[in-house]
Design a protein around this motif. Structure first.
Motif, mmCIF file in Angstrom:
data_model
loop_
_atom_site.group_PDB
_atom_site.id
_atom_site.type_symbol
_atom_site.label_atom_id
_atom_site.label_comp_id
_atom_site.label_asym_id
_atom_site.label_seq_id
_atom_site.Cartn_x
_atom_site.Cartn_y
_atom_site.Cartn_z
ATOM 1 N N TRP A 52 0.837 -1.204 0.000
ATOM 2 C CA TRP A 52 0.000 0.000 0.000
ATOM 3 C C TRP A 52 0.875 1.259 0.000
ATOM 4 O O TRP A 52 0.620 2.201 -0.744
ATOM 5 N N THR A 55 2.741 1.410 -3.443
ATOM 6 C CA THR A 55 1.800 1.737 -4.526
ATOM 7 C C THR A 55 1.434 3.209 -4.505
ATOM 8 O O THR A 55 1.443 3.886 -5.538
ATOM 9 N N ASN A 56 1.122 3.742 -3.321
ATOM 10 C CA ASN A 56 0.754 5.155 -3.210
ATOM 11 C C ASN A 56 1.908 6.067 -3.587
ATOM 12 O O ASN A 56 1.751 6.984 -4.407
ATOM 13 N N ALA A 59 2.867 5.662 -7.405
ATOM 14 C CA ALA A 59 1.893 6.265 -8.317
ATOM 15 C C ALA A 59 1.928 7.790 -8.238
ATOM 16 O O ALA A 59 1.873 8.482 -9.265
ATOM 17 N N ILE A 101 -5.810 8.640 -6.674
ATOM 18 C CA ILE A 101 -4.718 7.680 -6.505
ATOM 19 C C ILE A 101 -4.778 7.049 -5.113
ATOM 20 O O ILE A 101 -4.585 5.835 -4.959
ATOM 21 N N PHE A 102 -5.069 7.847 -4.096
ATOM 22 C CA PHE A 102 -5.156 7.333 -2.725
ATOM 23 C C PHE A 102 -6.230 6.251 -2.610
ATOM 24 O O PHE A 102 -5.971 5.154 -2.112
ATOM 25 N N SER A 105 -5.704 2.973 -4.613
ATOM 26 C CA SER A 105 -4.630 2.102 -4.134
ATOM 27 C C SER A 105 -5.158 0.910 -3.343
ATOM 28 O O SER A 105 -4.520 -0.147 -3.329
ATOM 29 N N THR A 108 -6.279 -1.845 -5.704
ATOM 30 C CA THR A 108 -5.083 -2.177 -6.489
ATOM 31 C C THR A 108 -4.120 -3.046 -5.672
ATOM 32 O O THR A 108 -3.540 -4.001 -6.188
ATOM 33 N N VAL A 109 -3.980 -2.732 -4.391
ATOM 34 C CA VAL A 109 -3.085 -3.498 -3.530
ATOM 35 C C VAL A 109 -3.563 -4.944 -3.379
ATOM 36 O O VAL A 109 -2.752 -5.865 -3.283
#
Length: 297
Positions: A52, A55-56, A59, A101-102, A105, A108-109
């Motif tokens: 997490w 990824t954050n 991105a 994006i937050f 995530s 996505t994670v």
């Protein structure tokens, strides 16, 4: 620096539990500075937290750095004089992009975690693919074709009247987009349009480094089709979906849904030849307005 035990190294290499990014982050950051020694690198909870964070930050870094470089060195700032360029637009694009994006995530994670746990068809070595280097090339072409096809239909579905007002309308607030509009979506809209990137390695074999490279590439590409640079080499105009095509999507709504290519727009009857290449684009409109204003003075 914390040293991994022989058992931990064996676990990582034999089971391919961690992908390269997570392994590097653990080695140089999380293990020596963040997590207690009692938290093994293969622990699911630790992996989810690490993914997490990575990824954050990853991105946001790609979005803000490449978005800023594109905005200051490629984007034509004359476009900000267009009557449909809204007040404080850049700030609003960045705010929506970072918030999106937050929230994106989180789902996505989940997908990244499944990949890290070995449930995808990602592989480490070329020798693991029976087709070798030719298979690598085929997988890249397959990724681009597959994701372009899927995104076309997902994007087109987002324009359905019952969906558009709830999700995709936020992105179309920006009729004359800047590079920062590239990630300025409703989070669910953004995640659904990114889903084909994540699905591909669960269906088809793909090298891990190639997958990471393609993931960075698609984010930069998304920035580039919002950058206001309408130039394309002549023969590619009819093949590549560039910024000239995509600005018409923002302006005229039901055209040019594609991500990289014009193929599916042509097959789906939604292709529009770029107005900017016909002397009727945003810059031409600005010049016309400036000429009219000068004549009335």
């Amino acid at each position: 620096m914390y040293a991994k035990s022989t058992t931990e190294h064996h676990l990582l290499s034999s089971q391919a539990v961690m992908d390269h990014v997570l392994d590097i982050a653990d080695c140089y950051f999380f293990t020596p500075y963040i997590y207690p020694v009692s938290w093994p690198e293969s622990w699911a909870v630790r992996q989810i937290i690490s993914l997490w964070v990575v990824t954050n930050l990853g991105a946001l870094l790609v979005y803000l750095v490449f978005g800023a470089l594109n905005f200051y060195y490629v984007f034509d700032h004359v476009l900000m004089k267009h009557p449909q360029f809204i007040e404080h637009q850049v700030r609003k694009e960045i705010q929506l992009g970072t918030v999106s994006i937050f929230w994106m995530s989180f789902p996505t994670v989940v997908l990244f975690f499944w990949e890290v746990r070995g449930h995808s068809k990602l592989y480490d070595n070329i020798s693991e693919n029976s087709l070798g280097w030719s298979g690598l090339v085929v997988s890249i072409a397959g990724f681009l074709f597959f994701t372009d096809m899927c995104i076309y239909w997902i994007h087109r579905a987002m324009h359905h009247q019952n969906i558009y007002k709830h999700l995709h309308k936020q992105h179309h607030t920006f009729k004359i987009p800047t590079p920062f509009a590239s990630h300025a979506f409703h989070p669910l809209d953004g995640f659904l349009q990114s889903l084909p990137y994540h699905i591909y390695p669960f269906i088809f074999p793909l090298h891990k480094v190639v997958y990471l490279s393609l993931f960075v590439f698609v984010n930069i590409w998304t920035i580039s089709i919002h950058d206001g640079d309408y130039r394309l080499p002549g023969p590619l105009i009819f093949l590549i979906n560039g910024a000239a095509h995509h600005v018409d999507h923002h302006l005229y709504f039901n055209y040019n849904y594609g991500q990289y290519f014009t193929l599916w727009d042509r097959l789906g009857g939604s292709y529009r030849h770029p107005s900017a290449l016909l002397g009727k684009g945003p810059r031409d409109q600005i010049r016309k307005l400036m000429t009219e204003a000068a004549q009335t003075q």
